[in-house]
Design a protein around this motif. Structure first.
Motif, PDB file in Angstrom:
ATOM      1  N   LYS A  50       9.325  -1.530  16.815  1.00  0.00           N
ATOM      2  CA  LYS A  50      10.626  -0.695  17.011  1.00  0.00           C
ATOM      3  C   LYS A  50      10.125   0.597  17.562  1.00  0.00           C
ATOM      4  O   LYS A  50       8.958   1.180  17.264  1.00  0.00           O
ATOM      5  CB  LYS A  50      11.362  -0.366  15.560  1.00  0.00           C
ATOM      6  CG  LYS A  50      11.943  -1.920  15.321  1.00  0.00           C
ATOM      7  CD  LYS A  50      12.886  -1.670  14.174  1.00  0.00           C
ATOM      8  CE  LYS A  50      13.818  -2.937  13.900  1.00  0.00           C
ATOM      9  NZ  LYS A  50      14.799  -2.999  12.823  1.00  0.00           N
ATOM     10  N   ASN A  76      17.620  -1.620  17.512  1.00  0.00           N
ATOM     11  CA  ASN A  76      18.175   0.121  17.338  1.00  0.00           C
ATOM     12  C   ASN A  76      19.231   0.390  18.144  1.00  0.00           C
ATOM     13  O   ASN A  76      20.198   1.190  17.966  1.00  0.00           O
ATOM     14  CB  ASN A  76      16.877   1.008  17.382  1.00  0.00           C
ATOM     15  CG  ASN A  76      15.862   0.750  16.599  1.00  0.00           C
ATOM     16  OD1 ASN A  76      14.970  -0.166  16.936  1.00  0.00           O
ATOM     17  ND2 ASN A  76      15.815   1.171  15.415  1.00  0.00           N
ATOM     18  N   ASN A  77      19.039  -0.341  19.554  1.00  0.00           N
ATOM     19  CA  ASN A  77      20.285   0.222  20.467  1.00  0.00           C
ATOM     20  C   ASN A  77      20.691  -1.423  21.216  1.00  0.00           C
ATOM     21  O   ASN A  77      19.794  -2.372  21.734  1.00  0.00           O
ATOM     22  CB  ASN A  77      19.819   0.905  21.617  1.00  0.00           C
ATOM     23  CG  ASN A  77      19.584   2.276  21.005  1.00  0.00           C
ATOM     24  OD1 ASN A  77      20.721   3.114  20.929  1.00  0.00           O
ATOM     25  ND2 ASN A  77      18.298   2.825  20.897  1.00  0.00           N
ATOM     26  N   LYS A 117      27.619  -0.982  12.975  1.00  0.00           N
ATOM     27  CA  LYS A 117      27.778   0.290  12.044  1.00  0.00           C
ATOM     28  C   LYS A 117      27.060  -0.043  10.520  1.00  0.00           C
ATOM     29  O   LYS A 117      26.312   0.731  10.231  1.00  0.00           O
ATOM     30  CB  LYS A 117      29.124   0.521  11.711  1.00  0.00           C
ATOM     31  CG  LYS A 117      29.406   1.947  11.184  1.00  0.00           C
ATOM     32  CD  LYS A 117      30.900   2.351  11.092  1.00  0.00           C
ATOM     33  CE  LYS A 117      31.059   3.778  10.456  1.00  0.00           C
ATOM     34  NZ  LYS A 117      32.401   3.872   9.884  1.00  0.00           N
ATOM     35  N   ASN A 118      27.276  -1.149  10.174  1.00  0.00           N
ATOM     36  CA  ASN A 118      26.617  -1.615   8.948  1.00  0.00           C
ATOM     37  C   ASN A 118      24.995  -1.820   8.981  1.00  0.00           C
ATOM     38  O   ASN A 118      24.246  -1.467   8.032  1.00  0.00           O
ATOM     39  CB  ASN A 118      27.138  -2.876   8.506  1.00  0.00           C
ATOM     40  CG  ASN A 118      28.498  -2.979   7.999  1.00  0.00           C
ATOM     41  OD1 ASN A 118      28.967  -1.812   7.741  1.00  0.00           O
ATOM     42  ND2 ASN A 118      29.131  -4.300   8.195  1.00  0.00           N
ATOM     43  N   HIS A 119      24.608  -2.116  10.241  1.00  0.00           N
ATOM     44  CA  HIS A 119      23.331  -2.110  10.556  1.00  0.00           C
ATOM     45  C   HIS A 119      22.397  -0.914  11.140  1.00  0.00           C
ATOM     46  O   HIS A 119      21.411  -1.008  11.665  1.00  0.00           O
ATOM     47  CB  HIS A 119      22.647  -3.510  11.125  1.00  0.00           C
ATOM     48  CG  HIS A 119      23.179  -4.590  10.317  1.00  0.00           C
ATOM     49  ND1 HIS A 119      22.360  -4.885   9.183  1.00  0.00           N
ATOM     50  CD2 HIS A 119      24.189  -5.433  10.342  1.00  0.00           C
ATOM     51  CE1 HIS A 119      22.838  -6.037   8.833  1.00  0.00           C
ATOM     52  NE2 HIS A 119      23.923  -6.414   9.396  1.00  0.00           N
ATOM     53  N   SER A 120      23.137   0.251  11.347  1.00  0.00           N
ATOM     54  CA  SER A 120      22.827   1.433  11.948  1.00  0.00           C
ATOM     55  C   SER A 120      22.006   0.994  13.536  1.00  0.00           C
ATOM     56  O   SER A 120      21.202   1.507  13.672  1.00  0.00           O
ATOM     57  CB  SER A 120      21.641   1.987  11.275  1.00  0.00           C
ATOM     58  OG  SER A 120      22.195   2.257  10.166  1.00  0.00           O
ATOM     59  N   CYS A 121      22.876  -0.049  14.078  1.00  0.00           N
ATOM     60  CA  CYS A 121      22.447  -0.159  15.461  1.00  0.00           C
ATOM     61  C   CYS A 121      23.479   0.442  16.488  1.00  0.00           C
ATOM     62  O   CYS A 121      24.684   0.370  16.276  1.00  0.00           O
ATOM     63  CB  CYS A 121      22.382  -1.683  15.513  1.00  0.00           C
ATOM     64  SG  CYS A 121      22.331  -2.240  17.408  1.00  0.00           S
ATOM     65  N   LYS A 122      23.058   1.020  17.494  1.00  0.00           N
ATOM     66  CA  LYS A 122      24.034   1.729  18.178  1.00  0.00           C
ATOM     67  C   LYS A 122      24.527   0.825  19.646  1.00  0.00           C
ATOM     68  O   LYS A 122      23.689   0.322  20.015  1.00  0.00           O
ATOM     69  CB  LYS A 122      23.398   2.782  18.898  1.00  0.00           C
ATOM     70  CG  LYS A 122      24.299   4.044  19.604  1.00  0.00           C
ATOM     71  CD  LYS A 122      23.808   5.283  19.564  1.00  0.00           C
ATOM     72  CE  LYS A 122      24.509   6.458  19.903  1.00  0.00           C
ATOM     73  NZ  LYS A 122      24.968   6.597  21.173  1.00  0.00           N
TER      74      LYS A 122
END
Length: 256
Positions: A50, A76-77, A117-122
């Motif tokens: 990552k 992450n994205n 949102k729940n997994h902090s992925c944009k």
């Protein structure tokens, strides 16, 4: 026969006799190309470095929903481009003119944003676009709010290209499946070319692990002769996508 070697990863999502049944009768092994493919895909599914980004395109969000949902917890994205992005832009209340989009996808898109949102992925989608009145037209850059009723969105705009390049710059792993626009017309190929060039630039310095897959993505890489500048280019279509969805492939299961 004495032994069976499966070196056709691209067929291994099919439960066919020569893929998944023959292994019950002969000592069976994985071929070298098959092994290379799996090892590459592990780098974007289980052995991940990552930050990791997925650039995903194509015309229908419903066909890629399984992949997106499987990758969100690990990535992450996730950058959505191509026809799929029009469906998201439309959902968010932006005019998209005559552009291709998919109907009845509201719940799918809500689900994607919620899971992300729940997994902090944009989830990243176009901020500006390139339009034409038809597929053979010249390119015109537009802000989202300025897309007219008779416009077709056919590529991503310069702001979006810059944003994607910045994300790639700050990533260690990238997975790309699906071009950013109607690259068959050079006027609408800039988004896809710029993404490819940025990945290649980082690859040459050994700063990123890059995987590309899908027929259209490979066509883009061939057009600008950079296919050898990616760590791995998957020629498998359905098998590649099903593996990314987290499905168990009959060909792999049979060899296990």
């Amino acid at each position: 026969a004495d032994i069976f070697v499966n070196d056709a990863f691209s067929c291994s999502h099919r439960a066919h006799a020569s893929v998944s049944k023959i292994t019950e009768f002969l000592p069976s092994f994985v071929g070298l190309q098959f092994e290379t493919e799996i090892n590459a895909l592990k780098k974007v599914t289980s052995d991940i470095k990552k930050p990791i980004v997925c650039i995903i395109g194509g015309s229908k969000i419903s066909t890629k929903i399984g992949i997106i949902k499987n990758l969100i917890p690990k990535f992450n994205n996730i950058i959505v481009v191509g026809g799929m992005a029009n469906t998201i832009l439309n959902f968010l209340g932006n005019p998209i003119g005559k552009s291709i989009k998919e109907d009845n996808c509201e719940t799918i898109i809500e689900d994607i944003f919620k899971t992300a949102k729940n997994h902090s992925c944009k989830i990243v989608y176009p901020e500006d676009v390139v339009v034409g009145k038809n597929l053979e037209d010249k390119a015109e850059i537009k802000e989202l709010k300025n897309v007219n009723k008779d416009d077709f969105i056919l590529d991503i705009g310069p702001k979006t290209i810059k944003k994607i390049k910045d994300i790639i710059e700050n990533s260690e792993t990238v997975l790309w499946n699906g071009p950013a626009g109607y690259f068959e017309n050079p006027n609408f190929a800039l988004g896809s070319y710029e993404i490819a060039k940025k990945i290649v630039e980082k690859n040459k310095n050994g700063l990123i692990y890059s995987i590309a897959g899908g027929g259209d993505t490979i066509a883009v890489l061939n057009q600008i002769n950079v296919i050898n500048n990616f760590n791995f280019v998957s020629t498998a279509g359905g098998a590649f996508l099903e593996y990314l969805e987290g499905k168990e492939l009959p060909g792999i299961k049979a060899l296990n």
